[in-house]
Design a protein around this motif. Sequence first.
Motif, PDB file in Angstrom:
ATOM      1  N   PHE A  90      -8.657  14.486  11.163  1.00  0.00           N
ATOM      2  CA  PHE A  90      -8.548  13.956   9.818  1.00  0.00           C
ATOM      3  C   PHE A  90      -9.895  14.093   9.123  1.00  0.00           C
ATOM      4  O   PHE A  90     -10.921  14.234   9.759  1.00  0.00           O
ATOM      5  CB  PHE A  90      -8.149  12.481   9.831  1.00  0.00           C
ATOM      6  N   GLY A 133       7.180  -6.091   2.480  1.00  0.00           N
ATOM      7  CA  GLY A 133       7.433  -4.925   1.632  1.00  0.00           C
ATOM      8  C   GLY A 133       8.908  -4.762   1.340  1.00  0.00           C
ATOM      9  O   GLY A 133       9.293  -4.407   0.224  1.00  0.00           O
ATOM     10  N   ASN A 134       9.745  -4.996   2.330  1.00  0.00           N
ATOM     11  CA  ASN A 134      11.176  -4.794   2.161  1.00  0.00           C
ATOM     12  C   ASN A 134      11.912  -5.449   3.326  1.00  0.00           C
ATOM     13  O   ASN A 134      12.067  -4.844   4.383  1.00  0.00           O
ATOM     14  CB  ASN A 134      11.474  -3.291   2.105  1.00  0.00           C
ATOM     15  N   MET A 165       0.024   9.764  -7.904  1.00  0.00           N
ATOM     16  CA  MET A 165      -1.145   9.713  -6.996  1.00  0.00           C
ATOM     17  C   MET A 165      -1.583  11.112  -6.594  1.00  0.00           C
ATOM     18  O   MET A 165      -0.759  11.975  -6.345  1.00  0.00           O
ATOM     19  CB  MET A 165      -0.769   8.928  -5.745  1.00  0.00           C
ATOM     20  N   THR A 166      -2.869  11.316  -6.540  1.00  0.00           N
ATOM     21  CA  THR A 166      -3.365  12.628  -6.142  1.00  0.00           C
ATOM     22  C   THR A 166      -3.446  12.700  -4.625  1.00  0.00           C
ATOM     23  O   THR A 166      -3.709  11.712  -3.970  1.00  0.00           O
ATOM     24  CB  THR A 166      -4.776  12.848  -6.711  1.00  0.00           C
ATOM     25  N   PRO A 167      -3.195  13.878  -4.091  1.00  0.00           N
ATOM     26  CA  PRO A 167      -3.341  14.025  -2.639  1.00  0.00           C
ATOM     27  C   PRO A 167      -4.778  13.779  -2.230  1.00  0.00           C
ATOM     28  O   PRO A 167      -5.702  14.001  -3.003  1.00  0.00           O
ATOM     29  CB  PRO A 167      -2.942  15.476  -2.394  1.00  0.00           C
ATOM     30  N   GLN A 168      -4.950  13.338  -1.001  1.00  0.00           N
ATOM     31  CA  GLN A 168      -6.294  12.992  -0.540  1.00  0.00           C
ATOM     32  C   GLN A 168      -7.231  14.185  -0.502  1.00  0.00           C
ATOM     33  O   GLN A 168      -8.426  14.058  -0.648  1.00  0.00           O
ATOM     34  CB  GLN A 168      -6.208  12.405   0.867  1.00  0.00           C
ATOM     35  N   PHE A 186       3.886  -7.336   7.443  1.00  0.00           N
ATOM     36  CA  PHE A 186       3.733  -6.563   6.216  1.00  0.00           C
ATOM     37  C   PHE A 186       5.018  -5.806   5.881  1.00  0.00           C
ATOM     38  O   PHE A 186       5.391  -5.682   4.709  1.00  0.00           O
ATOM     39  CB  PHE A 186       2.544  -5.612   6.324  1.00  0.00           C
ATOM     40  N   ALA A 187       5.706  -5.303   6.909  1.00  0.00           N
ATOM     41  CA  ALA A 187       6.958  -4.581   6.668  1.00  0.00           C
ATOM     42  C   ALA A 187       7.993  -5.519   6.052  1.00  0.00           C
ATOM     43  O   ALA A 187       8.703  -5.151   5.112  1.00  0.00           O
ATOM     44  CB  ALA A 187       7.486  -3.998   7.972  1.00  0.00           C
ATOM     45  N   LYS A 202      -4.030  -5.966  11.755  1.00  0.00           N
ATOM     46  CA  LYS A 202      -4.263  -4.513  11.732  1.00  0.00           C
ATOM     47  C   LYS A 202      -3.764  -3.787  12.972  1.00  0.00           C
ATOM     48  O   LYS A 202      -3.332  -2.643  12.875  1.00  0.00           O
ATOM     49  CB  LYS A 202      -5.772  -4.238  11.594  1.00  0.00           C
ATOM     50  N   TYR A 262      -8.166  13.652  15.815  1.00  0.00           N
ATOM     51  CA  TYR A 262      -6.923  14.113  15.208  1.00  0.00           C
ATOM     52  C   TYR A 262      -7.175  15.061  14.044  1.00  0.00           C
ATOM     53  O   TYR A 262      -6.254  15.444  13.343  1.00  0.00           O
ATOM     54  CB  TYR A 262      -6.106  12.923  14.736  1.00  0.00           C
ATOM     55  N   GLY A 308       3.954  -8.507   0.694  1.00  0.00           N
ATOM     56  CA  GLY A 308       3.616  -7.187   1.198  1.00  0.00           C
ATOM     57  C   GLY A 308       2.164  -6.779   1.067  1.00  0.00           C
ATOM     58  O   GLY A 308       1.745  -5.811   1.678  1.00  0.00           O
ATOM     59  N   VAL A 309       1.392  -7.502   0.261  1.00  0.00           N
ATOM     60  CA  VAL A 309       0.004  -7.097   0.035  1.00  0.00           C
ATOM     61  C   VAL A 309      -0.925  -8.285   0.250  1.00  0.00           C
ATOM     62  O   VAL A 309      -0.656  -9.373  -0.248  1.00  0.00           O
ATOM     63  CB  VAL A 309      -0.191  -6.565  -1.405  1.00  0.00           C
TER      64      VAL A 309
END
Lengths: 253, 408
Positions: free
Chosen positions: B215, B287-288, B1-4, B283-284, B274, B213, B354-355
């Motif tokens: 961003f 995911g795991n 993945m590319t950084p944002q 969601f956690a 959300k 913040y 998870g999704v």
Amino acid sequence: MSTQVPLVEMRNIHKRFGGVHAVQGVSIDLMPGEVVGVLGHNGAGKTVLMKSLSGAIPCDEGDILINGQKVDIKRPRDSRHHGIETIYQTLALSDNLDAPANLFLGREIMTGYGTLDDGAMENEARKVIQRLNPNFTNIKDPVRNMSGGQRQSVAIARAIYFNAKILIMDEPTAALGPHETAMVAELIKQLKSEGIGIFLISHDLHDVFDLADRVSVIKNGKLVGTQQTSQVTKDEVLGMIILGKNPGESKAA
Amino acid sequence: MTPQTEEAPKTSLFHRLSAELEIDTRMLAMIGALIIIWVVLTVLTNGIFFTARNLYNLAVQTSVVGIMATGMVLVIVARHIDLSVGSLMGFTGMVIAYLQVHVFTLGAAWNWPLTVLCGLALGAVVGLWQGWWVAYRGVPAFVVTLGGLLIFRGGAYLVTDGRTVAPMDKTYQLLGGGINGSIGATWSWVFGLACILLMILGTFRSRARRKKYGFKPKARWAELVMLLIGVGLVCGFVMVMNSYYKPRTEIPRGIPIPVLILIGVVVIMTLLTKVTKFGRYVFAIGGNPEAAELSGINVPRVTMFIFMVMGILCGVAAVITTARLNAGANSMGTMAELNVIAAAVIGGTSLAGGVGTITGAILGAVIMQSLESGMVLMGVTSAMRQVVIGLVLVLAVWFDVMYNKNKR
């Protein structure tokens, strides 16, 4: 050192899985600002012993004392409550969540309205992660898309962010390259100077020998012995791990 | 993945678009699929599909499946499944109808609100009960809810020994979106404008928050495009709903009440996923599960509450269904579980856990219902419709698998 109250004292810990007696009456302790290496072969029982302290696998018998007070650790929540943080070998990250969500999982920052404050969490996460790993900027990606080193950074950041007093690191450098391993070593020294006690679990003597003040060696679920690293050689410790032979019984804990 | 921070140079236009607009590529693909389906169906039905009347009915039909699908998203995200939703909907519907007609005073003003409350409470209790078996007794959700499918289908029959209960309270019937069950032209526009206002407010607030913040803010043009699309959708929807008249009059119907209920459910469920701890934990866990446990999350309690939410939503769906039918029949919701699961899965909820998103599930429900309704208009037999829907489900999951593979 002997007059001081140990940060952690585990006395006579037992854990059985069905017929397997995985941990058999092991006692170890940890002083503030001390690094204790917990060594042993794979399957020796060192991870199980540490998981009884972190609450992931509560022990069957034995006492755990934090600052001289007997505590009851039945769940991971209990150990966190006592200021114990754990970096698991598997890292224990939720792959679908991003780094801030993982870092604050179970301890989210909330807004005044009682909702998740994702902005604040991202901000805090950026700060702590940047300190560990300056090249790590894509923290909003799901953890699944991150490299091994980045994932490790998230797990470490989670352990140190909440002002832990006791840190358990299970093979913390297993997934890391030489550069990142050096960074973790640096971090351990820094945390130690802040008075945090660290259990460093490893099956590889070389990972811990230079960092640890003492090493406790476990073999087949039993404690072989605990030695000051300044008083023994690597070969002697290796002998403890492989043969279960304790040099100088007098110095053992 | 590319950084944002640095844009990857050789990504396709499609990916760049989705990155700038900050919509998931999968979501974009789904919207594309929906548009294609609508165009094709409109052509194949000589335009009947895209009439106000059909779209109005489509919206009402989507509400029931859509409401339950939002709950199914949580269930599937947490790596469980709920096969009992159709039966549970039938059971709570029967209890609601029975209470309303045979127990409480028919015609009293308090009757229908009380029966609605009872229905939702019943759904919650049954959900908790099923969730307890899954979470604290370790019985797989598949088995618990398969049992539930039989138990509550039988229960729906036993409430009145199979007799249909009718008619329902006059005011209650409005909740089903029948002839008078919509809010008229003026209120529809008021509602539409309120939505647009909220969208504009939301855009500004999100911008301010990102600034706070430091961003990277969303591009101005992207914000504008999103706003325009939103405004267009809202206006289009209100206009279509307003151009369907009550029988033999020129009085516009406006937005049907079940659709308003659906919108309310979507808003609440989106917020739940959300901005609440509960949603984050769901969601956690998906995911795991071990990591969630080690993070100090009370996994069994969260699991139990997921099923409770699902139960409440079944109650909501039961209210709309009984109001629409103007009766309680024990066959209500038969096979609905499959439509609900299909809607969630077509909407991008991954069965691996998870999704998943609430809006995706609604899109999935709209896609399913569009196919169903379009095929009815084309005169496709019900057997053939089942074949097509089944194939679509397999294709959707295949797409999900391919999508996840390519992302690595």
